[in-house]
Design an enzyme around this catalytic site. Structure first.
Site, short mmCIF file in Angstrom:
data_model
loop_
_atom_site.label_atom_id
_atom_site.label_comp_id
_atom_site.label_asym_id
_atom_site.label_seq_id
_atom_site.Cartn_x
_atom_site.Cartn_y
_atom_site.Cartn_z
N ASP A 197 9.38 -0.71 8.71
CA ASP A 197 8.10 -1.37 8.43
C ASP A 197 8.29 -2.28 7.22
O ASP A 197 8.62 -3.47 7.35
CB ASP A 197 7.03 -0.30 8.20
CG ASP A 197 5.63 -0.90 8.10
OD1 ASP A 197 5.51 -2.13 8.04
OD2 ASP A 197 4.64 -0.14 8.08
N SER A 198 8.18 -1.76 6.00
CA SER A 198 8.42 -2.59 4.81
C SER A 198 9.91 -2.84 4.60
O SER A 198 10.29 -3.79 3.91
CB SER A 198 7.85 -1.90 3.57
OG SER A 198 8.60 -0.73 3.30
N GLY A 199 10.74 -1.98 5.17
CA GLY A 199 12.19 -2.11 4.98
C GLY A 199 12.68 -1.32 3.79
O GLY A 199 13.89 -1.24 3.55
N ASP A 251 16.31 9.75 6.50
CA ASP A 251 15.53 10.85 5.91
C ASP A 251 15.68 12.10 6.77
O ASP A 251 16.19 12.04 7.89
CB ASP A 251 14.05 10.47 5.69
CG ASP A 251 13.39 9.96 6.96
OD1 ASP A 251 13.75 10.45 8.04
OD2 ASP A 251 12.52 9.08 6.86
N GLN A 306 -15.20 -12.49 18.26
CA GLN A 306 -13.89 -11.88 18.47
C GLN A 306 -13.91 -10.60 19.32
O GLN A 306 -12.87 -9.96 19.49
CB GLN A 306 -13.17 -11.61 17.13
CG GLN A 306 -12.81 -12.87 16.36
CD GLN A 306 -11.96 -13.84 17.18
OE1 GLN A 306 -10.89 -13.50 17.64
NE2 GLN A 306 -12.45 -15.04 17.40
N LYS A 356 15.91 11.71 0.93
CA LYS A 356 15.04 10.78 0.19
C LYS A 356 13.92 11.58 -0.46
O LYS A 356 13.19 12.28 0.20
CB LYS A 356 14.46 9.78 1.20
CG LYS A 356 13.45 8.82 0.67
CD LYS A 356 13.01 7.85 1.76
CE LYS A 356 12.00 8.43 2.72
NZ LYS A 356 11.48 7.46 3.68
C1 R5P Z 1 9.29 7.49 8.35
O1 R5P Z 1 9.27 8.69 8.52
C2 R5P Z 1 9.79 6.56 9.42
O2 R5P Z 1 10.71 7.19 10.27
C3 R5P Z 1 10.42 5.34 8.80
O3 R5P Z 1 11.51 5.74 8.01
C4 R5P Z 1 9.42 4.58 7.95
O4 R5P Z 1 8.23 4.35 8.66
C5 R5P Z 1 10.01 3.26 7.50
O5 R5P Z 1 9.08 2.61 6.71
P1 R5P Z 1 9.51 1.51 5.65
O6 R5P Z 1 10.36 0.51 6.36
O7 R5P Z 1 8.18 0.94 5.18
O8 R5P Z 1 10.23 2.21 4.55
#
Ligand code: R5P
Length: 310
Positions: free
Chosen positions: A220-222, A167, A35, A190
């Site tokens: 990312d995870s939402g 946030d 790889q 938050k």
């Molecule tokens: C954090 O400071 C970023 O701006 C995003 O709010 C964060 O990375 C989102 O991550 P997740 O979707 O996992 O909550």
């Protein structure tokens, strides 16, 4: 000018080439049996102004190595100038020591890109603007906000819209969009009682009876987004949509969005959406090809890039 692309986002690279009316640079990226990446530039680049497009998205480490190896190949092939174009700059979330004995990966990645031989960096909506200072080479941080604002104006009643930062860290980004569409701003405060435990959500600003639009750099995870949407609806918002530049959408995040109370999640193609993401009915993808393409053109012509955002 020549544009080469790694394997992270060939669709965006194709759209940018179309916008610039140039053919895609010819390169061959293969793998050894273990790889390791093997790469060949298949055309002459001696004395050329070369752009290498690669988002360091999933699989982040493979895409990062591909970018570094491509820059190295171009440098050794006597390209006059190499610009690393990272529509999504991964590892940006580790931009400071969050505790004792932790790395600053964003700085490490900046060093790797520079030492591989990049002369410039072009990126989009960096997680934190000060990451530009991690590079000692010129770095342009583009903003998706003009693209997002046009879409918000097209699909939303801006007279009853409130822009919301999920946030405190995202306030500057959210304010930029609020200003463009002349809408008020609210902020989700938050807080975590304990790491990984319950989140306390307070809302700063008036959202009652409003159509709320959450704005962020990354999903990312939402978790951040879906929790913020629920908190806004609890506080009397009539609907919640979201505009997020980088749709990382790891694991089951797209399912989470599909099952959430969000009317719509709009992301850009800074990260190439998977087929699974494309099939989620409340996720829509906007292209940043023209924005990035125009920034590339201006860089090549030694013209102002910042005036793109006037
Ligand atoms: C954090 O400071 C970023 O701006 C995003 O709010 C964060 O990375 C989102 O991550 P997740 O979707 O996992 O909550």
């Amino acid at each position: 000018m020549k544009l080469f692309s790694g394997n992270s986002n060939p669709q965006l690279a194709g759209r940018i080439c179309e916008y610039l009316n140039i053919p895609m640079g010819l390169a061959n990226v293969r793998r050894f049996a273990d790889q390791e990446i093997f790469l060949e530039i298949l055309e002459n680049v001696r004395g050329e102004d070369v752009f290498v497009l690669q988002s360091t998205s999933f699989p982040a480490n493979d895409h990062m190595m591909e970018l570094l190896i491509m820059i190295d190949a171009l440098r050794r092939s006597s390209a006059k100038r190499i610009t690393a174009v990272l529509p999504y700059f991964g590892y940006a979330r580790q931009d400071r020591k969050v505790g004792p004995r932790t790395p600053i990966s964003a700085k490490l990645v900046a060093n790797l890109i520079t030492n591989a031989g990049a002369d410039r960096v072009l990126t989009l909506d960096l997680h934190a603007a000060q990451i530009q200072g991690f590079f000692d080479i010129p770095t342009d941080n583009l903003f998706a906000v003009p693209v997002l604002a046009r879409d918000v104006a097209k699909y939303h009643d801006t007279s009853n819209t409130t822009i919301v930062s999920p946030d405190v860290g995202g306030v500057v980004r959210a304010r930029a969009l609020a200003k463009r569409i002349d809408a008020p701003l609210a902020i989700v405060d938050k807080r975590r009682d304990q790491p990984g435990e319950s989140e306390v959500m307070n809302i700063i600003g008036n959202v009652k009876g409003k159509e709320c639009i959450l704005v962020d750099d990354i999903i990312d995870s939402g978790g951040t987004l879906c929790n913020a949407a629920e908190a806004l609806l609890d506080m009397g918002a009539i609907s919640v949509a979201a505009y997020i530049t980088h749709g990382v959408l790891s694991n089951n995040a797209s399912v989470r969005v599909a099952n959430s109370k969000l009317t719509e999640l709009v992301i850009t193609d800074s990260i190439q959406p998977t087929r699974e993401i494309e099939q989620v009915v409340n996720i829509r993808v906007l292209s940043i090809a023209e924005l990035v393409g125009e920034a590339i053109r201006r860089t090549a012509n030694e013209k102002s890039v910042s005036s793109l955002f006037d």
